[in-house]
Design a protein around this motif. Sequence first.
Motif, mmCIF file in Angstrom:
data_model
loop_
_atom_site.group_PDB
_atom_site.id
_atom_site.type_symbol
_atom_site.label_atom_id
_atom_site.label_comp_id
_atom_site.label_asym_id
_atom_site.label_seq_id
_atom_site.Cartn_x
_atom_site.Cartn_y
_atom_site.Cartn_z
ATOM 1 N N LEU A 75 0.773 -1.256 -0.086
ATOM 2 C CA LEU A 75 0.274 -0.041 -0.182
ATOM 3 C C LEU A 75 1.310 1.098 0.200
ATOM 4 C CD1 LEU A 75 -2.640 -0.746 2.450
ATOM 5 C CD2 LEU A 75 -2.819 -1.333 -0.186
ATOM 6 N N ALA A 79 0.486 5.431 -0.026
ATOM 7 C CA ALA A 79 -0.013 6.056 0.592
ATOM 8 C C ALA A 79 0.802 8.176 -0.876
ATOM 9 C CB ALA A 79 -0.335 7.058 1.727
ATOM 10 N N GLY A 80 1.488 8.630 -0.096
ATOM 11 C CA GLY A 80 2.350 9.861 -0.363
ATOM 12 C C GLY A 80 3.617 9.215 -0.788
ATOM 13 N N GLY A 81 4.072 7.963 0.218
ATOM 14 C CA GLY A 81 5.451 7.825 -0.327
ATOM 15 C C GLY A 81 6.324 7.870 0.500
ATOM 16 N N THR A 82 5.986 8.870 1.414
ATOM 17 C CA THR A 82 7.322 10.030 2.013
ATOM 18 C C THR A 82 8.081 9.099 2.756
ATOM 19 O OG1 THR A 82 5.974 10.725 3.641
ATOM 20 C CG2 THR A 82 5.901 12.029 1.487
ATOM 21 N N ASP A 83 7.719 7.872 3.108
ATOM 22 C CA ASP A 83 8.325 6.995 3.784
ATOM 23 C C ASP A 83 8.711 5.636 3.414
ATOM 24 O OD1 ASP A 83 8.373 7.469 6.709
ATOM 25 O OD2 ASP A 83 6.379 7.640 6.958
ATOM 26 N N LEU A 84 7.566 5.643 2.167
ATOM 27 C CA LEU A 84 7.759 3.897 1.119
ATOM 28 C C LEU A 84 9.598 4.497 0.458
ATOM 29 C CD1 LEU A 84 4.597 2.179 0.034
ATOM 30 C CD2 LEU A 84 6.515 1.186 1.792
ATOM 31 N N GLY A 139 8.019 18.038 9.086
ATOM 32 C CA GLY A 139 8.570 17.947 7.112
ATOM 33 C C GLY A 139 9.038 19.648 6.255
ATOM 34 N N THR A 158 0.395 11.360 4.453
ATOM 35 C CA THR A 158 -0.770 11.070 4.803
ATOM 36 C C THR A 158 -0.593 11.078 6.396
ATOM 37 O OG1 THR A 158 -1.243 9.310 4.260
ATOM 38 C CG2 THR A 158 -1.472 10.785 2.372
ATOM 39 N N ASN A 197 1.740 8.191 8.514
ATOM 40 C CA ASN A 197 2.246 8.560 9.428
ATOM 41 C C ASN A 197 2.170 7.294 10.717
ATOM 42 O OD1 ASN A 197 3.101 11.091 11.849
ATOM 43 N ND2 ASN A 197 4.457 10.639 10.865
ATOM 44 N N ASP A 221 5.298 12.565 14.689
ATOM 45 C CA ASP A 221 4.764 13.849 15.437
ATOM 46 C C ASP A 221 2.953 13.263 15.219
ATOM 47 O OD1 ASP A 221 6.990 14.941 15.173
ATOM 48 O OD2 ASP A 221 6.893 15.814 13.122
ATOM 49 N N LEU A 256 -6.040 1.088 6.598
ATOM 50 C CA LEU A 256 -6.322 1.848 7.002
ATOM 51 C C LEU A 256 -7.691 2.571 6.181
ATOM 52 C CD1 LEU A 256 -6.830 3.287 9.975
ATOM 53 C CD2 LEU A 256 -4.474 4.629 9.438
HETATM 54 C C1 LIG Z 1 11.753 14.712 4.242
HETATM 55 C C2 LIG Z 1 11.264 13.969 5.372
HETATM 56 C C3 LIG Z 1 11.073 14.740 6.142
HETATM 57 C C4 LIG Z 1 10.090 14.376 7.675
HETATM 58 N N1 LIG Z 1 9.548 14.823 8.482
HETATM 59 C C5 LIG Z 1 8.325 14.647 8.802
HETATM 60 C C6 LIG Z 1 8.350 14.651 10.337
HETATM 61 O O1 LIG Z 1 8.087 16.369 10.976
HETATM 62 N N2 LIG Z 1 7.719 13.998 11.612
HETATM 63 C C7 LIG Z 1 6.841 12.867 10.817
HETATM 64 O O2 LIG Z 1 6.309 13.333 11.756
HETATM 65 N N3 LIG Z 1 7.340 12.292 10.159
HETATM 66 C C8 LIG Z 1 8.271 12.933 8.889
HETATM 67 N N4 LIG Z 1 8.612 12.247 8.012
HETATM 68 C C9 LIG Z 1 7.921 10.398 7.367
HETATM 69 C C10 LIG Z 1 6.941 10.659 6.422
HETATM 70 O O3 LIG Z 1 6.607 11.985 5.615
HETATM 71 C C11 LIG Z 1 5.219 10.526 7.310
HETATM 72 O O4 LIG Z 1 5.698 9.140 8.024
HETATM 73 C C12 LIG Z 1 4.241 10.197 6.760
HETATM 74 O O5 LIG Z 1 2.608 10.861 7.075
HETATM 75 C C13 LIG Z 1 4.263 8.781 6.245
HETATM 76 O O6 LIG Z 1 2.653 8.834 4.733
HETATM 77 P P1 LIG Z 1 2.895 9.123 3.486
HETATM 78 O O7 LIG Z 1 1.889 9.419 3.205
HETATM 79 O O8 LIG Z 1 4.069 9.330 2.606
HETATM 80 O O9 LIG Z 1 2.800 7.458 3.601
HETATM 81 P P2 LIG Z 1 3.967 6.264 2.842
HETATM 82 O O10 LIG Z 1 5.233 6.710 2.514
HETATM 83 O O11 LIG Z 1 2.964 6.126 1.389
HETATM 84 O O12 LIG Z 1 3.193 4.481 3.687
HETATM 85 C C14 LIG Z 1 4.190 4.770 4.396
HETATM 86 C C15 LIG Z 1 3.069 3.413 5.069
HETATM 87 O O13 LIG Z 1 2.519 2.987 5.793
HETATM 88 C C16 LIG Z 1 1.316 2.209 4.830
HETATM 89 N N5 LIG Z 1 0.209 2.820 4.198
HETATM 90 C C17 LIG Z 1 -0.100 4.013 3.633
HETATM 91 N N6 LIG Z 1 -1.081 4.395 3.919
HETATM 92 C C18 LIG Z 1 -1.907 3.180 4.642
HETATM 93 C C19 LIG Z 1 -3.432 3.027 5.140
HETATM 94 N N7 LIG Z 1 -4.266 3.852 4.659
HETATM 95 N N8 LIG Z 1 -3.809 1.772 5.473
HETATM 96 C C20 LIG Z 1 -2.701 0.743 5.489
HETATM 97 N N9 LIG Z 1 -1.198 0.896 5.072
HETATM 98 C C21 LIG Z 1 -0.967 2.425 4.806
HETATM 99 C C22 LIG Z 1 2.281 1.996 3.722
HETATM 100 O O14 LIG Z 1 2.447 1.164 2.969
HETATM 101 C C23 LIG Z 1 3.526 2.209 4.711
HETATM 102 O O15 LIG Z 1 4.453 0.754 5.052
HETATM 103 C C24 LIG Z 1 9.421 12.935 7.122
HETATM 104 C C25 LIG Z 1 9.999 11.687 5.758
HETATM 105 C C26 LIG Z 1 10.773 12.418 4.925
HETATM 106 C C27 LIG Z 1 11.120 12.135 3.475
#
Ligand SMILES: Cc1cc2nc3c(=O)[nH]c(=O)nc-3n(C[C@H](O)[C@H](O)[C@H](O)COP(=O)(O)OP(=O)(O)OC[C@H]3O[C@@H](n4cnc5c(N)ncnc54)[C@H](O)[C@@H]3O)c2cc1C
Length: 260
Positions: free
Chosen positions: A21, A23-28, A93, A102, A106, A115, A158
């Motif tokens: 899965l 969403a935003g891809g910022t962790d993946l 971020g 998203t 997070n 956070d 979720l």
């Molecule tokens: C430069 C940078 C700065 C950052 N700064 C911060 C910060 O200040 N604070 C902070 O907390 N984090 C920070 N992060 C981490 C990241 O941005 C957050 O954790 C973000 O909220 C992840 O959301 P995403 O939608 O990008 O998740 P994704 O990368 O798309 O997914 C993350 C994980 O969640 C799973 N997933 C996503 N959505 C669902 C769903 N609906 N149901 C089931 N599984 C799901 C995915 O399969 C994956 O395993 C940062 C990352 C970067 C690269």
Amino acid sequence: MQYYRPNSLEEYFNVIDSQTLYAGGTDLIPRYERGEILPQSIIDLKRLPELQGIQEIQNSLEIGAAVTIEEIKNSELLTSKYQALQESSIDFGSVQIRNRATIGGNICNASPAGDTLSPLYAFDAKLLLTNKNGHRLINIEDFIFGPGKINLEEGELLQKILIPKTKTKSVFYKLGLREAMAISVINFAIVHDKNELTIAVGAVAPTVLKFSGLTGLTIEDIISGIDQTISPIDDIRGTADYRRKVLRNMLAYELSKIID
Ligand SMILES: Cc1cc2nc3c(=O)[nH]c(=O)nc-3n(C[C@H](O)[C@H](O)[C@H](O)COP(=O)(O)OP(=O)(O)OC[C@H]3O[C@@H](n4cnc5c(N)ncnc54)[C@H](O)[C@@H]3O)c2cc1C
């Protein structure tokens, strides 16, 4: 790699088998670039209408899992009633990250330093998990087991975060190593109304720790109880001792402001 972007939950359930899965891809994406994961195919959840929106319904605030951190930051509904959650989005971020990241990502990334987590724990958030057979609703603390470890069953996603509409004053504090683009060294949220005082602390244990039933205790007793429970580690962002000191000092400061 195959890429799917379903437009409804019904379409999603047709492609779900063993997919990653996204969403935003910022962790993946950073994990993919570091070679930690190699997904065969990914499903992009961002367009699912069932995962959108922030609204108050009956006794809850409902937030779709695909709501971005920037939407949380700009929501007027959160400004008036759920300040700690909104404050957690402000130093999150950069603007580019906030527009991708998203709240669901997070939570599901399950970092103890995430956070939005300490406010969600302190607000007693529940998570609506959905698969093709139906839904289950669980407390956030029963969903996150440890860093990256979550209680998500095969085929589930979720869908929503539900926060009960009971609490009034709240505050979020984050210490990062710089003003922006910083992961929390520690963070905490305090939620307070006249009957209840709850504190949740992030980045001091493998999961966020929640302390409730604190009404009537002195600030010194609260801080001493929390200090005895946490188990912070030394890492590149700070020593365990530093985390303890900042937490004690900032809790004393924020508690004295929030408790009348
Ligand atoms: C430069 C940078 C700065 C950052 N700064 C911060 C910060 O200040 N604070 C902070 O907390 N984090 C920070 N992060 C981490 C990241 O941005 C957050 O954790 C973000 O909220 C992840 O959301 P995403 O939608 O990008 O998740 P994704 O990368 O798309 O997914 C993350 C994980 O969640 C799973 N997933 C996503 N959505 C669902 C769903 N609906 N149901 C089931 N599984 C799901 C995915 O399969 C994956 O395993 C940062 C990352 C970067 C690269």
